[in-house]
Design a protein around this motif. Structure first.
Motif, PDB file in Angstrom:
ATOM      1  N   TYR A 388      30.880 -14.488 -24.998  1.00  0.00           N
ATOM      2  CA  TYR A 388      29.755 -13.767 -25.586  1.00  0.00           C
ATOM      3  C   TYR A 388      30.089 -12.310 -25.902  1.00  0.00           C
ATOM      4  N   ALA A 389      31.329 -11.875 -25.627  1.00  0.00           N
ATOM      5  CA  ALA A 389      31.671 -10.472 -25.868  1.00  0.00           C
ATOM      6  C   ALA A 389      33.106 -10.331 -26.343  1.00  0.00           C
ATOM      7  N   PHE A 390      33.311  -9.375 -27.245  1.00  0.00           N
ATOM      8  CA  PHE A 390      34.615  -8.888 -27.676  1.00  0.00           C
ATOM      9  C   PHE A 390      34.701  -7.418 -27.281  1.00  0.00           C
ATOM     10  N   ASP A 391      35.779  -7.035 -26.628  1.00  0.00           N
ATOM     11  CA  ASP A 391      36.016  -5.629 -26.304  1.00  0.00           C
ATOM     12  C   ASP A 391      34.813  -5.003 -25.597  1.00  0.00           C
ATOM     13  N   ASP A 392      34.275  -5.729 -24.619  1.00  0.00           N
ATOM     14  CA  ASP A 392      33.188  -5.237 -23.762  1.00  0.00           C
ATOM     15  C   ASP A 392      31.880  -4.987 -24.514  1.00  0.00           C
ATOM     16  N   ALA A 393      31.698  -5.625 -25.659  1.00  0.00           N
ATOM     17  CA  ALA A 393      30.455  -5.503 -26.424  1.00  0.00           C
ATOM     18  C   ALA A 393      30.077  -6.883 -26.948  1.00  0.00           C
ATOM     19  N   PRO A 394      28.779  -7.117 -27.218  1.00  0.00           N
ATOM     20  CA  PRO A 394      28.387  -8.426 -27.753  1.00  0.00           C
ATOM     21  C   PRO A 394      29.206  -8.797 -28.984  1.00  0.00           C
ATOM     22  N   LEU A 395      29.470 -10.075 -29.132  1.00  0.00           N
ATOM     23  CA  LEU A 395      30.205 -10.543 -30.301  1.00  0.00           C
ATOM     24  C   LEU A 395      29.570 -10.009 -31.582  1.00  0.00           C
ATOM     25  N   PRO A 396      30.357  -9.469 -32.500  1.00  0.00           N
ATOM     26  CA  PRO A 396      29.790  -9.078 -33.791  1.00  0.00           C
ATOM     27  C   PRO A 396      29.291 -10.309 -34.548  1.00  0.00           C
ATOM     28  N   GLN A 397      28.363 -10.084 -35.441  1.00  0.00           N
ATOM     29  CA  GLN A 397      27.832 -11.193 -36.232  1.00  0.00           C
ATOM     30  C   GLN A 397      28.943 -11.944 -36.944  1.00  0.00           C
ATOM     31  N   GLN A 398      29.883 -11.220 -37.557  1.00  0.00           N
ATOM     32  CA  GLN A 398      30.905 -11.892 -38.351  1.00  0.00           C
ATOM     33  C   GLN A 398      31.942 -12.610 -37.492  1.00  0.00           C
ATOM     34  N   ASN A 399      31.952 -12.347 -36.190  1.00  0.00           N
ATOM     35  CA  ASN A 399      32.923 -12.996 -35.309  1.00  0.00           C
ATOM     36  C   ASN A 399      32.309 -14.045 -34.401  1.00  0.00           C
ATOM     37  N   GLY A 400      31.069 -14.473 -34.691  1.00  0.00           N
ATOM     38  CA  GLY A 400      30.542 -15.625 -33.977  1.00  0.00           C
ATOM     39  C   GLY A 400      29.325 -15.410 -33.118  1.00  0.00           C
TER      40      GLY A 400
END
Length: 560
Positions: A388-400
């Motif tokens: 549910y996270a990339f780089d300690d932040a919620p997944l961006p819209q474009q990444n899922g």
């Protein structure tokens, strides 16, 4: 003779093609304006998405390969961004062609009727045209946030206007032809044709004006054209002066590694906005967190429907992970590394309790993508996570966003994004890309890449000049134990390896070559932890992923 004269006095069908295109252009601009301003469906992209999912797999693959070959040959930008923009351009062009064909058909219908005095036929034609488009949109659209009823009314009104406008243009042209006196000389015929051309020029001018205003206003409201394409930029190179931190402000786990990347090597930690993106939709789905729940059902003891907050509150793990697309060519850019956070899928299974006869998860994404994951694989590998996270932040819209799955040692084609439904089923079947002829396993193949031959960073040591050469090597979850470089088909020389961020992250390598001026070809290969050398035979990306060695040719001049 009178019937022949009447036929000649009516506008030609080919004129309808021109008018259809001229009227469709501002219609698309208005659809885009509604999409940006009110979250209404953008039918051109919906039609393209439906076509791309309906066409046979080999035809889709041929189209993808052709597009990638053109992008690489023309060197016109980052592959994922340019490919997505190309898809969207094809979608817009397809819709424009639809308008051209519709104009021809409507002109053909009107030519068979008595001299028209109203636009009712065009209104009905426009409504009939949009109904199947709305049906298609209801099947594939994942970006509209407005009420479906509002979207339906909006589309009906626009297409009724589309048909009415074409009908009106036909009426004007037909009236001008009927009112024109019988021509006896070429000069009279030329003057009559000139009047009609001038009218069509005015129609074209109005079309261009409305198109520019609609598209420009939509672009302004959306803060630019980011909504029509990927917003990433070229991945920056490693900067020895930069302290790279995670989103939580922590240094990378290998920040003190002894080997310094060669100047020009890609950044070891990919900025999230530059993480590669390959998916099957023209635009990433829009999912509202407030109303989102993840249902897990089927062959389970406890069916659940968790909110995103409930999933984030579960035990989680973090890992620095490199991910690549199976369609990445040797030396391609469809590979990135960042920090992932998610819930172990083993914990998910413990909560729902699969029944004894259950054998697989069937995972659906909001973009229409689907894939199966064997339960036995999850039970054997605690590293599989619901991220549910990339780089300690919620997944961006474009990444899922909001959820995607990570399965170590597999290409991205086996790992759905924008997950909206998980069903526990008896056995695995064929997922989206497998049904289209791609690998049923999609196991990562070892690869090594030359990022840089740093001709502008030649240095001298003990009377010898050296040129730094560097890049990355990766083999899924298998450790890279050796990287070697060959110059001009000479002997293989071992490179230095930088300690990777994790066992699942790529390895940065560096080789300082004794400088020799002239034209040279540099080739790289890597070896895995079990002693297996990467596959050197060249194979295309389809169906199992590309293999072969990466080479770079450079001309080196004697340093001043």
């Amino acid at each position: 003779m009178e019937q022949i004269d009447q036929a000649h006095s009516k506008p030609r069908i080919l004129t309808g093609a021109l008018v259809g295109g001229l009227v469709m252009a501002p219609l698309m601009a208005l659809l885009y304006l509604g999409d940006v301003f009110a979250g209404l469906p953008f039918l051109p992209f919906d039609l393209f998405d439906w076509i791309s999912r309906t066409l046979p797999g080999p035809l889709i693959t041929f189209g993808i390969d052709t597009m990638v070959d053109l992008i690489r040959a023309l060197n016109i930008g980052e592959l994922d961004e340019t490919a997505k923009l190309a898809e969207q351009t094809i979608g817009l062009t397809t819709f424009l062609i639809l308008g051209i064909i519709a104009g021809m058909i409507l002109f053909a219908i009107l030519r068979r009727r008595p001299q028209p005095t109203n636009v009712i036929t065009g209104v009905i034609f426009g409504i009939v045209l949009v109904v199947p488009l709305l049906a298609i949109s209801s099947l594939v659209n994942t970006t509209a946030t407005a009420s479906p009823i509002v979207g339906f009314i909006w589309s009906i009104v626009l297409f009724a206007g589309f048909g009415a406008t074409i009908n009106w243009v036909y009426n004007v042209l037909a009236a001008e032809r009927a009112a024109s006196p019988v021509v006896d000389t070429p000069a009279q015929a030329s003057a009559s044709a000139l009047d009609r051309r001038q009218f069509l020029v005015r129609v074209g001018g109005a079309s261009a004006t409305l198109t520019v205003i609609g598209a420009g206003l939509g672009s302004f409201l959306s803060g630019g054209l980011a909504g029509l394409g990927s917003s990433g930029s070229s991945v920056p190179a490693f900067d020895p002066e930069e302290e790279i931190l995670t989103g939580a402000g922590q240094p990378l786990p290998n920040a003190d590694a002894a080997v310094t990347p060669a100047p020009g090597t890609r950044r070891e930690y990919t900025p999230v906005e530059d993480h590669y993106r390959i998916d099957i939709a023209s635009r990433p789905p829009v999912i509202e967190e407030e109303s989102y729940t993840l249902p897990i059902h089927g062959l389970v003891e406890n069916e659940v429907a968790w909110t995103l907050d409930e999933i984030r509150a579960m035990p989680s793990v973090e890992a620095f992970i490199t991910m690549s697309c199976i369609s990445n060519r040797v030396g391609g850019s469809l590979i990135s590394t960042t920090k992932w956070t998610g819930v172990p899928m083993q914990h998910i299974l413990e909560q729902v309790g699969p029944l004894p006869e259950a054998g697989a998860l069937y995972i659906m994404g909001a973009d229409g993508f689907d894939e199966y994951v064997d339960l036995e694989l999850i039970r054997e590998d605690e590293r599989i996570i619901l991220a549910y996270a990339f780089d300690d932040a919620p997944l961006p819209q474009q990444n899922g966003f909001p959820l995607r799955i990570h399965i170590p040692n597999h290409y991205g084609m086996k790992q759905p994004k924008w997950i909206t439904d998980i069903e526990v089923v008896e056995q695995a079947g064929e997922g989206y890309w497998v049904r289209r002829g791609w690998s049923p396993t999609a196991i990562v193949k070892a690869t090594s890449v030359i990022d840089t031959v740093a001709a502008d960073a030649v240095y001298e040591q003990d009377g010898q000049s050296f040129v730094p050469i560097g890049g990355i090597a990766w083999a899924g979850d298998r450790t890279i134990t050796k990287v070697e470089v060959s110059v001009d088909d000479g002997e293989w020389q071992e490179a230095l390896l930088r300690e990777p961020m994790s066992k699942r992250a790529w390895t940065i390598w560096r080789y300082d070559w004794p400088f020799q001026a002239g034209n040279h070809t540099f080739t790289v290969r890597c070896t895995e932890e079990d002693g297996d050398l990467q596959i050197m035979d060249e194979q295309p990306v389809r169906p199992d992923g590309a293999t072969g060695l990466h080479s770079v040719s450079e001309t080196l001049n004697q340093p001043a």
